[in-house]
Enzyme design. Structure first.
Site, short mmCIF file in Angstrom:
data_model
loop_
_atom_site.label_atom_id
_atom_site.label_comp_id
_atom_site.label_asym_id
_atom_site.label_seq_id
_atom_site.Cartn_x
_atom_site.Cartn_y
_atom_site.Cartn_z
N HIS A 51 45.29 38.17 -37.86
CA HIS A 51 45.25 37.37 -38.89
C HIS A 51 46.93 36.41 -38.49
O HIS A 51 46.43 34.84 -39.25
CB HIS A 51 45.43 37.99 -40.29
CG HIS A 51 43.92 38.72 -40.30
ND1 HIS A 51 42.65 37.63 -40.08
CD2 HIS A 51 43.61 39.80 -40.94
CE1 HIS A 51 41.55 38.94 -40.21
NE2 HIS A 51 42.19 40.00 -41.07
N ASP B 230 37.00 32.28 -35.98
CA ASP B 230 36.48 33.97 -35.96
C ASP B 230 37.03 34.93 -34.59
O ASP B 230 37.66 33.86 -33.60
CB ASP B 230 34.61 34.42 -36.00
CG ASP B 230 34.04 35.28 -35.76
OD1 ASP B 230 35.14 35.79 -36.53
OD2 ASP B 230 33.28 36.28 -35.69
N ASN C 74 34.18 38.66 -47.20
CA ASN C 74 34.75 38.94 -46.94
C ASN C 74 36.16 40.23 -48.52
O ASN C 74 36.68 41.16 -48.05
CB ASN C 74 36.12 37.93 -46.67
CG ASN C 74 35.82 37.74 -44.74
OD1 ASN C 74 36.02 36.52 -44.78
ND2 ASN C 74 35.14 38.48 -44.08
N TRP D 104 40.97 40.09 -31.32
CA TRP D 104 42.26 38.88 -30.91
C TRP D 104 43.26 40.94 -30.51
O TRP D 104 43.59 41.13 -29.73
CB TRP D 104 43.12 38.67 -31.24
CG TRP D 104 44.30 37.56 -30.82
CD1 TRP D 104 43.71 36.73 -29.25
CD2 TRP D 104 45.58 38.34 -30.81
NE1 TRP D 104 45.15 36.12 -29.32
CE2 TRP D 104 46.54 36.66 -29.90
CE3 TRP D 104 46.11 39.02 -31.11
CZ2 TRP D 104 47.80 36.37 -30.55
CZ3 TRP D 104 47.16 38.20 -31.78
CH2 TRP D 104 48.20 37.69 -30.23
N SER E 55 26.92 31.77 -40.83
CA SER E 55 27.46 32.87 -41.87
C SER E 55 27.35 32.46 -42.93
O SER E 55 28.38 32.78 -43.56
CB SER E 55 29.06 33.38 -41.00
OG SER E 55 29.17 34.26 -39.72
N ARG F 30 36.01 43.26 -47.31
CA ARG F 30 36.89 44.66 -46.57
C ARG F 30 37.90 45.56 -46.86
O ARG F 30 38.26 45.15 -47.90
CB ARG F 30 37.60 43.57 -46.19
CG ARG F 30 36.71 42.28 -44.72
CD ARG F 30 37.07 41.56 -43.52
NE ARG F 30 36.40 41.31 -42.60
CZ ARG F 30 36.93 40.61 -41.63
NH1 ARG F 30 37.97 40.43 -41.41
NH2 ARG F 30 35.77 39.93 -40.40
C1 FPP Z 1 37.90 36.11 -38.88
O1 FPP Z 1 37.92 36.83 -38.01
C2 FPP Z 1 38.71 35.06 -39.59
C3 FPP Z 1 39.13 35.60 -40.79
C4 FPP Z 1 38.94 36.74 -41.57
C5 FPP Z 1 40.19 34.67 -41.98
C6 FPP Z 1 40.59 33.61 -41.22
C7 FPP Z 1 41.88 33.41 -41.51
C8 FPP Z 1 43.21 33.28 -40.75
C9 FPP Z 1 43.03 32.48 -39.57
C10 FPP Z 1 44.63 33.55 -41.62
C11 FPP Z 1 44.72 31.93 -42.06
C12 FPP Z 1 44.34 31.23 -42.64
C13 FPP Z 1 44.70 30.04 -43.42
C14 FPP Z 1 44.19 29.18 -44.06
C15 FPP Z 1 46.42 29.75 -42.94
P1 FPP Z 1 37.91 38.34 -37.60
O2 FPP Z 1 38.79 39.25 -39.05
O3 FPP Z 1 36.70 38.36 -38.77
O4 FPP Z 1 37.72 39.34 -36.58
P2 FPP Z 1 36.38 40.34 -35.48
O5 FPP Z 1 35.45 39.47 -35.98
O6 FPP Z 1 37.13 39.98 -34.38
O7 FPP Z 1 36.98 41.42 -36.54
#
Ligand code: FPP
Length: 250
Positions: free
Chosen positions: A38, A21, A69, A26, A197, A72
């Site tokens: 991402h 997360d 997700n 970031w 979650s 989004r």
């Molecule tokens: C949460 O951060 C992350 C995700 C919803 C996606 C996770 C995906 C990756 C790390 C990409 C690559 C994955 C692989 C397996 C190659 P968020 O977007 O919810 O962040 P925020 O809470 O700061 O908005």
């Protein structure tokens, strides 16, 4: 010096699950688009997979895309799917070289055809690998998984394959999408959020939880070792008393 030397190899968790997360935050901190977060998150995935395989973890499950997700913005969903397809495709040779098996949990039928094909191909190719199993939770949510398990068991009852009184917690575990893996010993969640979650609700019953403020794109091998060291300080009682555990161990 690396924290790796402080880890007791004989007391490693068998299965680590991760809620990755903080990608969006970031990117926002750098005034960048969420998708850059991402992309950088994928770099952290690589570091974590490498660290886990090197040290001897048997199962690593990553929450890559939740059922929720899909809600989004379309641009972000498309970019995430494209990143997943690209990463799986590009990393398959590395998985082969490192003897890592790829599996996926979740409603895989909801993925688009191209994503599904690339995923199936990588899973098939790596299916005989035995050093570590990397599990991607894709279009996954625990309530979805539990609902599906209930349907499977109800059908078995309806078809007289099992009676209601025979249903045990083992029956439920076996009807789950995760029936090929042990329950996680350790759950890591990044970005300072203290939530599960909708992730592995049944399987996390006795799991040790580790929360860190580090945002996922900043997660790396040393952060992974920190989580392992913290885990090794815990006493896992599984509902028993400390005295009972001493007797078992001595
Ligand atoms: C949460 O951060 C992350 C995700 C919803 C996606 C996770 C995906 C990756 C790390 C990409 C690559 C994955 C692989 C397996 C190659 P968020 O977007 O919810 O962040 P925020 O809470 O700061 O908005």
């Amino acid at each position: 010096m690396s924290l790796k030397s402080a880890i007791q190899i004989e007391r490693l968790p068998k299965h680590i699950a991760v809620i990755m997360d903080g990608n969006g935050r970031w990117a926002a901190k750098r005034s960048q688009e969420r998708n850059l977060g991402h992309e950088q998150g994928a770099v952290a995935v690589r570091q974590t997979v490498e660290a886990a395989a090197e040290i001897g973890i048997e199962f690593l499950t990553l929450y890559a895309f939740s059922t929720e997700n899909w809600n989004r913005p379309k641009d972000e969903v498309d970019a995430l799917m494209e990143l997943l397809v690209r990463s799986i495709h590009n990393e398959t040779p590395t998985l082969m070289n490192n003897n890592i098996r790829l599996r996926a949990i979740g409603d895989l039928n909801s993925l688009d055809t191209k994503t599904r094909e690339i995923l199936d191909e990588a899973m098939e190719k790596t299916s005989k690998n035995s050093r570590m199993t990397l599990v991607l939770a894709l279009s996954y949510s625990s309530r979805w998984e539990i609902t599906e398990a209930v349907k499977t068991i109800a059908k078995a009852v309806q078809q007289n394959q099992i009676s209601i009184n025979e249903i045990s917690s083992k029956t439920v575990s076996e009807a789950m999408n995760t029936n090929f893996m042990p329950s996680p010993d350790l759950l890591i969640r990044t970005s300072g959020e203290y939530r599960i979650s909708n992730f592995l609700l049944w399987q996390l019953a006795y799991t040790e939880l580790y929360f860190t403020d580090v945002l996922w794109p900043d997660f790396n091998k040393e952060e992974f070792y920190k989580a392992l060291i913290d885990y090794q300080k815990r006493e896992r009682r599984f509902g028993k008393t400390s005295q009972q555990l001493e007797k078992i161990l001595n």
